[in-house]
Design a protein around this motif. Structure first.
Motif, PDB file in Angstrom:
ATOM      1  N   ALA A  12       0.802  -1.184  -0.089  1.00 43.76           N
ATOM      2  CA  ALA A  12      -0.072  -0.069   0.030  1.00 43.76           C
ATOM      3  C   ALA A  12       0.798   1.232   0.123  1.00 43.76           C
ATOM      4  O   ALA A  12       0.564   2.270  -0.556  1.00 43.76           O
ATOM      5  CB  ALA A  12      -1.056  -0.121   1.217  1.00 43.76           C
ATOM      6  N   ALA A  13       2.009   1.498   0.616  1.00 42.14           N
ATOM      7  CA  ALA A  13       2.913   2.347   0.702  1.00 42.14           C
ATOM      8  C   ALA A  13       3.602   2.543  -0.514  1.00 42.14           C
ATOM      9  O   ALA A  13       3.781   3.687  -0.987  1.00 42.14           O
ATOM     10  CB  ALA A  13       3.882   1.992   1.871  1.00 42.14           C
ATOM     11  N   ALA A  14       4.105   1.477  -1.299  1.00 43.11           N
ATOM     12  CA  ALA A  14       4.577   1.438  -2.410  1.00 43.11           C
ATOM     13  C   ALA A  14       3.681   2.026  -3.714  1.00 43.11           C
ATOM     14  O   ALA A  14       4.209   2.609  -4.584  1.00 43.11           O
ATOM     15  CB  ALA A  14       5.038   0.195  -2.879  1.00 43.11           C
ATOM     16  N   GLY A  15       2.300   1.558  -3.351  1.00 44.40           N
ATOM     17  CA  GLY A  15       1.468   2.100  -4.474  1.00 44.40           C
ATOM     18  C   GLY A  15       0.694   3.335  -4.139  1.00 44.40           C
ATOM     19  O   GLY A  15      -0.205   3.831  -4.850  1.00 44.40           O
ATOM     20  N   ASP A  16       1.160   3.970  -2.978  1.00 41.95           N
ATOM     21  CA  ASP A  16       0.561   5.292  -2.306  1.00 41.95           C
ATOM     22  C   ASP A  16      -1.015   5.283  -2.574  1.00 41.95           C
ATOM     23  O   ASP A  16      -1.655   6.243  -2.768  1.00 41.95           O
ATOM     24  CB  ASP A  16       1.014   6.423  -3.606  1.00 41.95           C
ATOM     25  N   CYS A  17      -1.617   4.221  -2.030  1.00 38.15           N
ATOM     26  CA  CYS A  17      -2.839   4.320  -1.847  1.00 38.15           C
ATOM     27  C   CYS A  17      -3.815   5.241  -1.175  1.00 38.15           C
ATOM     28  O   CYS A  17      -4.560   5.839  -1.613  1.00 38.15           O
ATOM     29  CB  CYS A  17      -3.394   2.871  -1.260  1.00 38.15           C
ATOM     30  N   ALA A  18      -2.976   5.594  -0.073  1.00 36.80           N
ATOM     31  CA  ALA A  18      -3.557   6.718   0.883  1.00 36.80           C
ATOM     32  C   ALA A  18      -3.545   8.040   0.049  1.00 36.80           C
ATOM     33  O   ALA A  18      -4.345   8.819   0.622  1.00 36.80           O
ATOM     34  CB  ALA A  18      -3.089   6.730   2.300  1.00 36.80           C
ATOM     35  N   VAL A  19      -2.317   8.290  -0.709  1.00 36.30           N
ATOM     36  CA  VAL A  19      -2.373   9.603  -1.194  1.00 36.30           C
ATOM     37  C   VAL A  19      -3.557   9.929  -2.246  1.00 36.30           C
ATOM     38  O   VAL A  19      -4.168  10.868  -2.019  1.00 36.30           O
ATOM     39  CB  VAL A  19      -1.200   9.426  -2.389  1.00 36.30           C
ATOM     40  N   CYS A  20      -4.169   9.048  -2.772  1.00 36.68           N
ATOM     41  CA  CYS A  20      -5.252   9.234  -3.859  1.00 36.68           C
ATOM     42  C   CYS A  20      -6.559   8.938  -3.274  1.00 36.68           C
ATOM     43  O   CYS A  20      -7.472   9.602  -3.648  1.00 36.68           O
ATOM     44  CB  CYS A  20      -5.051   8.421  -5.162  1.00 36.68           C
ATOM     45  N   HIS A  21      -6.370   8.073  -2.184  1.00 42.55           N
ATOM     46  CA  HIS A  21      -7.780   7.709  -1.558  1.00 42.55           C
ATOM     47  C   HIS A  21      -8.026   8.420  -0.245  1.00 42.55           C
ATOM     48  O   HIS A  21      -8.869   8.109   0.358  1.00 42.55           O
ATOM     49  CB  HIS A  21      -7.849   6.319  -1.446  1.00 42.55           C
ATOM     50  N   THR A  22      -7.192   9.687   0.018  1.00 42.80           N
ATOM     51  CA  THR A  22      -7.749  10.476   1.091  1.00 42.80           C
ATOM     52  C   THR A  22      -7.865  11.949   0.727  1.00 42.80           C
ATOM     53  O   THR A  22      -6.940  12.390   0.090  1.00 42.80           O
ATOM     54  CB  THR A  22      -6.379  10.402   2.076  1.00 42.80           C
ATOM     55  N   ALA A  23      -9.142  12.227   1.035  1.00 43.08           N
ATOM     56  CA  ALA A  23      -9.359  13.947   0.663  1.00 43.08           C
ATOM     57  C   ALA A  23      -8.603  14.801   1.529  1.00 43.08           C
ATOM     58  O   ALA A  23      -8.234  14.291   2.940  1.00 43.08           O
ATOM     59  CB  ALA A  23     -10.891  14.029   0.877  1.00 43.08           C
ATOM     60  N   PRO A  24      -8.341  15.764   1.301  1.00 49.94           N
ATOM     61  CA  PRO A  24      -7.756  16.777   2.243  1.00 49.94           C
ATOM     62  C   PRO A  24      -8.400  17.058   3.422  1.00 49.94           C
ATOM     63  O   PRO A  24      -9.560  17.313   3.465  1.00 49.94           O
ATOM     64  CB  PRO A  24      -7.709  18.118   1.271  1.00 49.94           C
ATOM     65  N   GLY A  25      -7.791  16.806   4.695  1.00 50.66           N
ATOM     66  CA  GLY A  25      -8.537  16.845   5.761  1.00 50.66           C
ATOM     67  C   GLY A  25      -9.330  15.731   6.105  1.00 50.66           C
ATOM     68  O   GLY A  25     -10.092  15.558   7.285  1.00 50.66           O
ATOM     69  N   GLY A  26      -9.378  14.769   5.137  1.00 54.10           N
ATOM     70  CA  GLY A  26     -10.084  13.535   5.401  1.00 54.10           C
ATOM     71  C   GLY A  26      -9.551  12.604   6.132  1.00 54.10           C
ATOM     72  O   GLY A  26      -8.390  12.455   6.489  1.00 54.10           O
ATOM     73  N   GLN A  27     -10.155  11.411   6.662  1.00 53.84           N
ATOM     74  CA  GLN A  27      -9.638  10.299   7.139  1.00 53.84           C
ATOM     75  C   GLN A  27      -8.995   9.346   6.031  1.00 53.84           C
ATOM     76  O   GLN A  27      -9.526   9.180   5.051  1.00 53.84           O
ATOM     77  CB  GLN A  27     -10.742   9.588   7.804  1.00 53.84           C
TER      78      GLN A  27
END
Length: 429
Positions: free
Chosen positions: A50-65
């Motif tokens: 998940a870190a290598a694929g940056d999942c949280a980068v695109c699936h987290t809105a600014p200020g979101g969870q």
């Protein structure tokens, strides 16, 4: 008929056929997923993927969870909103079986049978191994469930007709998993697997054709765009003032800073933040593979070239940029002066070795000048303040013009800097 016309007609016929033929079938929801079945080692492997694929980068809105979706991804076809990747049963993937998950990752088809837009890089994720795919599924399903319904993606006609994506897939999507090259080393193959698969580096660093597919062949990793930033070529880049070596690539990807090239900013910041949590061997493999795509550079020669370029930049004359010089000395020199800026915000990159200063377009430098680096890739880097509320677009244009002339001697001057600054300011997230 020209080749483009034939391709367009063929694409249209394929799209029409896909629109009238039955689509993929839904996959039944599961009542629950027993996360206790997975070992700590499997979950850690999934976290790394998940870190290598940056999942949280695109699936987290600014200020979101984290991973709750809603990030607005601007594309040439309209705004695509990321989905909720948490195991919430109502708004996330809590009812998705592994079969449904891996189909989405490999084929771009959601559990309900609808086609996902290729802004979600399933074209890269398809290359992942079955064991890595299962580990990623296990990790995501073990995370806290967040109830959040992101905005629906509403593209203009005809892009809003999702069945047409089947035709796009027929033309451009290769579902085959990664196959190692037996003539190459294990490290090279590991690097290529991460770059082309989970890391999906080409999504930003490869140019795209008129309908959004990555160009192949000699265009591979030769530069693209991401969120309004230029993503420089990773193959023998002429944008860098001095050539990248395998070691400088490793330093940059691992820490977010290379003394010979500068600091990771913009979309690369979160990428480095993820890579910094991976095993060192994986980051070295990525660096090794990317370096192999360009002529080999001796580290000593690169270091000498960096020192010589910095000297040339410091000696450059910019008599016509008095306004920009004054702004630079008041706002920038405290950290970036060649004589030894205090660097009290973190590392002190030399402007003459910064890729953003040498690019053909000013957008990356203007982004940093306006917004700074308020979320550095790693804690050791410190931060840089932004100046969008301090200087107007004319003053930022003068500053960028001065930096270009002073620290990229021999490069052509950027044009229409004031309008470029205004454009970026208006489109800032």
């Amino acid at each position: 008929m020209a080749g483009g016309g034939i391709g367009g007609a063929l694409g249209g016929l394929i799209g029409l056929a896909c629109a009238v033929l039955p689509g993929p079938a839904p996959i039944a929801p599961v009542s629950s997923v027993d996360t206790s079945l997975w070992s700590a080692a499997t979950l850690e492997r999934g976290r790394q993927i998940a870190a290598a694929g940056d999942c949280a980068v695109c699936h987290t809105a600014p200020g979101g969870q984290t991973n709750a979706g809603g990030f607005a991804l601007e594309t040439p076809f309209g705004t695509v909103y990321s989905t909720n990747l948490t195991p919430d049963r109502e708004t996330g993937i809590g009812t998705w079986s592994y079969e449904a998950f891996q189909r989405a990752m490999r084929k771009g088809i959601a559990r309900d049978g609808s086609h996902l837009y290729p802004a979600f890089p399933y074209t890269a994720f398809a290359k992942m191994s079955e064991s890595d795919m299962m580990a990623l599924y296990a990790y995501l399903m073990s995370q806290p469930a967040v109830r959040n319904s992101p905005p629906r993606t509403k593209l203009p006609f005809p892009m809003n007709q999702r069945p047409l994506v089947a035709g796009w897939n027929w033309l451009f999507h290769d579902e085959r998993a990664f196959v190692p090259d037996e003539t190459r080393s294990a490290q090279w193959n590991r690097g290529k697997y991460l770059v082309d698969g989970a890391g999906h580096c080409g999504a930003c660093h490869t140019p795209r054709n008129a309908i959004g597919a990555e160009k192949g062949g000699f265009a591979y990793l030769t530069g693209g765009s991401a969120e309004g930033w230029d993503a420089p070529s990773l193959v023998g880049s002429r944008a860098a003032p001095v050539p990248w070596t395998e070691d400088t690539l490793f330093d940059y990807l691992r820490t977010g800073f290379s003394a010979e090239h500068g600091v990771a900013a913009g979309p690369m910041g979160p990428v480095v933040a993820g890579l910094s949590t991976l095993p060192e061997s994986d980051v070295r493999a990525i660096s090794h593979y990317i370096a192999s795509l360009s002529p080999r550079v001796d580290p000593a020669v690169s270091a000498d070239a960096a020192a010589a370029h910095a000297v040339r930049a410091s000696a450059a004359q910019t008599l016509d940029d008095e306004g920009g010089r004054r702004i630079f000395e008041s706002a920038c020199a405290v950290c970036h002066a060649e004589s030894g800026g205090v660097g009290h915000f973190g590392v002190r990159p030399l402007m003459g070795l910064n890729t953003s200063v040498a690019l053909a377009t000013p957008d990356n430098l203007l982004h940093v000048l306006q917004h700074g680096i308020d979320r550095p890739a790693t804690a050791e880097l410190g931060y840089m303040p932004g100046f969008k509320d301090v200087f107007d677009d004319r003053q930022l244009a003068e500053l960028a013009s001065y930096i270009r002339a002073r620290y990229a001697p021999g490069q052509p001057a950027w044009r229409d800097l004031e309008s470029a600054s205004a454009r970026l300011r208006a489109h800032a997230h």
